[in-house]
Motif scaffolding. Structure first.
Motif, mmCIF file in Angstrom:
data_model
loop_
_atom_site.group_PDB
_atom_site.id
_atom_site.type_symbol
_atom_site.label_atom_id
_atom_site.label_comp_id
_atom_site.label_asym_id
_atom_site.label_seq_id
_atom_site.Cartn_x
_atom_site.Cartn_y
_atom_site.Cartn_z
ATOM 1 N N ASP A 148 13.462 -4.627 27.517
ATOM 2 C CA ASP A 148 12.159 -4.457 26.862
ATOM 3 C C ASP A 148 11.415 -5.764 26.656
ATOM 4 O O ASP A 148 10.225 -5.768 26.358
ATOM 5 C CB ASP A 148 12.312 -3.790 25.497
ATOM 6 N N LEU A 149 12.123 -6.909 26.772
ATOM 7 C CA LEU A 149 11.483 -8.199 26.505
ATOM 8 C C LEU A 149 10.406 -8.495 27.550
ATOM 9 O O LEU A 149 10.600 -8.231 28.738
ATOM 10 C CB LEU A 149 12.514 -9.328 26.543
ATOM 11 N N PRO A 150 9.299 -9.079 27.107
ATOM 12 C CA PRO A 150 8.295 -9.501 28.087
ATOM 13 C C PRO A 150 8.835 -10.637 28.940
ATOM 14 O O PRO A 150 9.594 -11.473 28.478
ATOM 15 C CB PRO A 150 7.121 -9.976 27.215
ATOM 16 N N MET A 191 17.032 -17.426 30.525
ATOM 17 C CA MET A 191 16.270 -17.176 29.312
ATOM 18 C C MET A 191 15.980 -18.486 28.626
ATOM 19 O O MET A 191 16.842 -19.361 28.570
ATOM 20 C CB MET A 191 17.124 -16.325 28.370
ATOM 21 N N ARG A 192 14.801 -18.603 28.110
ATOM 22 C CA ARG A 192 14.487 -19.745 27.266
ATOM 23 C C ARG A 192 15.087 -19.477 25.876
ATOM 24 O O ARG A 192 15.316 -18.319 25.508
ATOM 25 C CB ARG A 192 12.977 -19.930 27.171
ATOM 26 N N PRO A 193 15.338 -20.521 25.107
ATOM 27 C CA PRO A 193 15.921 -20.307 23.783
ATOM 28 C C PRO A 193 15.118 -19.333 22.919
ATOM 29 O O PRO A 193 15.702 -18.496 22.228
ATOM 30 C CB PRO A 193 15.932 -21.714 23.166
ATOM 31 N N ILE A 194 13.800 -19.422 22.973
ATOM 32 C CA ILE A 194 12.984 -18.511 22.155
ATOM 33 C C ILE A 194 13.172 -17.064 22.602
ATOM 34 O O ILE A 194 13.170 -16.149 21.784
ATOM 35 C CB ILE A 194 11.485 -18.936 22.155
ATOM 36 N N GLN A 195 13.364 -16.840 23.899
ATOM 37 C CA GLN A 195 13.614 -15.487 24.393
ATOM 38 C C GLN A 195 14.972 -14.979 23.915
ATOM 39 O O GLN A 195 15.106 -13.811 23.546
ATOM 40 C CB GLN A 195 13.559 -15.450 25.918
#
Length: 116
Positions: A113-115, A5-9
């Motif tokens: 649910d995250l893109p 995961m990227r930090p924003i995710q």
């Protein structure tokens, strides 16, 4: 299992879980209370006020105040240690176990649910 995961995710996931908790009218716990609760439920007992204070690097009164709030919500209970009456043992409750399990389910659900 590896999750990338990227930090924003990760922040988006945390936001979604927080929003879910607010909308679900779940107990409103502080970050410190959550850290204490997860320590009690994810690490093997026994748990004491002294041990939790050391783990979180805070004073015993800080732990006691947090446990007062969580005890009122029936997420944990406290009992004197029969072996050493100076110690207060923190115990899991059914309500607390259900809360932690539901919280974990919410994290998984929101992560799915995250893109991508």
């Amino acid at each position: 299992m590896t999750v990338t995961m990227r930090p924003i995710q990760a922040l988006r996931l945390w936001q979604e879980v927080c929003l879910h908790e607010v909308h679900d009218e779940a107990p409103d716990l502080t970050m410190r209370q959550m850290a204490i609760l997860f320590t009690i439920y994810l690490e093997a007992p026994p748990h004491t006020v002294r041990g939790l204070a050391q783990k979180l690097n805070v004073t015993k009164p800080v732990i006691t105040r947090a446990l007062d709030r969580m005890g009122a919500m029936k997420l944990v209970s406290r009992h004197r240690d029969e072996q050493d009456r100076r110690n207060v043992l923190i115990r899991r409750t059914v309500e607390g176990a259900l809360y932690v399990e539901r919280f974990g389910d919410a994290i998984v659900g929101k992560a799915l649910d995250l893109p991508t």
